[in-house]
Design an enzyme around this catalytic site. Structure first.
Site, PDB file in Angstrom:
ATOM      1  N   ASP A 239       0.830  -1.201   0.000  1.00  0.00           N
ATOM      2  CA  ASP A 239       0.000   0.000   0.000  1.00  0.00           C
ATOM      3  C   ASP A 239       0.869   1.258   0.000  1.00  0.00           C
ATOM      4  O   ASP A 239       0.871   2.020   0.950  1.00  0.00           O
ATOM      5  CB  ASP A 239      -0.951   0.014   1.201  1.00  0.00           C
ATOM      6  CG  ASP A 239      -2.077   1.037   1.026  1.00  0.00           C
ATOM      7  OD1 ASP A 239      -2.171   1.626  -0.075  1.00  0.00           O
ATOM      8  OD2 ASP A 239      -2.857   1.246   1.972  1.00  0.00           O
ATOM      9  N   SER A 321      -5.187   8.683   5.006  1.00  0.00           N
ATOM     10  CA  SER A 321      -4.451   7.686   4.222  1.00  0.00           C
ATOM     11  C   SER A 321      -3.201   8.279   3.583  1.00  0.00           C
ATOM     12  O   SER A 321      -3.251   9.361   2.986  1.00  0.00           O
ATOM     13  CB  SER A 321      -5.335   7.119   3.112  1.00  0.00           C
ATOM     14  OG  SER A 321      -6.296   6.256   3.634  1.00  0.00           O
ATOM     15  N   SER A 336      -2.411   3.406   6.322  1.00  0.00           N
ATOM     16  CA  SER A 336      -3.072   2.566   5.337  1.00  0.00           C
ATOM     17  C   SER A 336      -4.565   2.440   5.600  1.00  0.00           C
ATOM     18  O   SER A 336      -5.382   2.723   4.725  1.00  0.00           O
ATOM     19  CB  SER A 336      -2.439   1.169   5.331  1.00  0.00           C
ATOM     20  OG  SER A 336      -3.124   0.299   4.445  1.00  0.00           O
TER      21      SER A 336
END
Length: 364
Positions: A239, A321, A336
């Site tokens: 990610d 995020s 994440s």
């Protein structure tokens, strides 16, 4: 296996810019926060020494290491008395455990290979000497039974529990960034620079932010000022994403905004330690801190398994995020996602060193 992509630029190592809502940040704005060391230890061995010692003893004789919150000293888990003696001889604290890191990793590998269920996470709790598997409220009874069946052969090495809330991405973020189509808003992570060319500046954020931008490569800040364009990333599987800074009029200091008028300088990167105290910055939640609960976590947000994460206390929100996770002047990870509970939630982070290695960049 990694999932990656590239748009408008080759997947080359690069570096980045840090801004907040259009305000230029000067390096002189940075300050030295308390306890900027790699891992807070009051005597004993350092994090690097513990890592080297664990590597020397091997995965079958050690079970990882963690920070004792009461003494701020590193504790090394060992599976035999001879290994304990070597840890003590090196100046460390040894703790006898039942399960080795090899056993714990075998559990994680088994789940990674056989389970891909949205709403699930699993990762190593070094202090508890086990792998914790959790299913949120959206996981069906049949899928929960499948988790139990996968865990059964490993006995006490693994624990499966049901969470009250829901695992979700925080996609909507120390500094606000958004895709030029306005569909995705996230947080900027760390300024980075290409190792082979320190003048080449880029920045990191969450891979799922780029993935959800519907093919739009251009990004801007909260004032609508153009920042740059996407240069690739990895999601799911990992990610992280990389954006090339392409606006010479914007300052690019190597620090993190703490949302209280102050800044934290970032000088180096490393992996987070088990039970370590760390902090995060995101445009939605601001500046929050907590403790590492799990390492080597895999989560499935609904797009596939995302591996190599860490789980920590406290709760990031939508928009955070990609924001930075750090301890003092050490970069540790990127926000994440989160898993919610009736009385709060925990956060998940992507380890930043993997993103730096992939992109050939470094913090500064």
């Amino acid at each position: 296996m990694r999932s990656s992509w590239s748009r408008r630029a080759a997947l080359s190592p690069l570096a980045a810019a840090l801004l907040f809502a259009g305000t230029l940040l000067s390096p002189s704005d940075a300050f030295a926060a308390p306890d900027p060391h790699d891992i807070p230890v009051a005597g004993g061995i350092s994090g690097r020494s513990a890592t080297a010692l664990s590597d020397e003893l091997g995965a079958s004789r050690t079970g990882g290491f963690y920070v004792d919150r009461e003494t701020d000293r590193l504790v090394v888990n060992v599976t035999d008395e001879a290994a304990a003696g070597e840890v003590r001889e090196a100046g460390g604290i040894a703790r006898r455990v039942t399960h080795s890191m090899a056993e714990l990793d075998a559990v994680t590998d088994a789940f990674n290979k056989s389970i891909s269920i949205p709403g699930t996470t699993w990762g190593t709790d070094v202090k508890a000497n086990r792998v914790d598997v959790q299913a949120d409220a959206t996981v069906s009874a049949a899928d929960y039974a499948r988790l139990l069946r996968t865990a059964e052969p490993f006995g006490s090495t693994v624990r499966v529990t049901r969470a009250d809330g829901r695992l979700e991405k925080t996609i909507s973020g120390g500094n606000f960034i958004e895709s030029s189509n306005g569909l995705v808003d996230c947080s900027l992570g760390f300024n980075v620079r290409k190792k082979s060319d320190p003048n080449s500046l880029w920045f990191l954020t969450a891979g799922h932010c780029l993935y959800k931008a519907a093919g739009v490569a251009d990004w801007r800040n909260g004032a609508g000022v153009y920042l740059g364009y996407e240069a690739g990333g990895s999601y799911p599987a990992n990610d992280y994403g990389l954006i090339r800074h392409y606006n010479a009029d914007i300052g690019k200091p190597g620090n993190v905004y703490l949302h209280n008028g102050s800044y934290q300088d970032i000088t180096h990167s490393r992996d987070p330690g088990a039970d370590e105290y760390l902090c995060s910055s995101g445009w939605k939640t601001g500046y929050i801190c907590g403790y590492v609960l799990q390492k080597n976590v895999t989560a499935n947000y609904g797009d596939g398994n995302v591996g190599g994460l860490f789980r920590w206390t406290n709760c990031i929100e939508g928009g955070d995020s990609g924001g930075p996770v750090f301890h003092g002047d050490a970069a540790l990870g990127l926000n994440s996602g989160k898993i919610t509970w009736n009385d709060g939630c925990d956060s998940l982070g992507q380890q930043v060193n993997e993103a730096l290695a992939w992109s050939g960049t470094e913090v500064y």
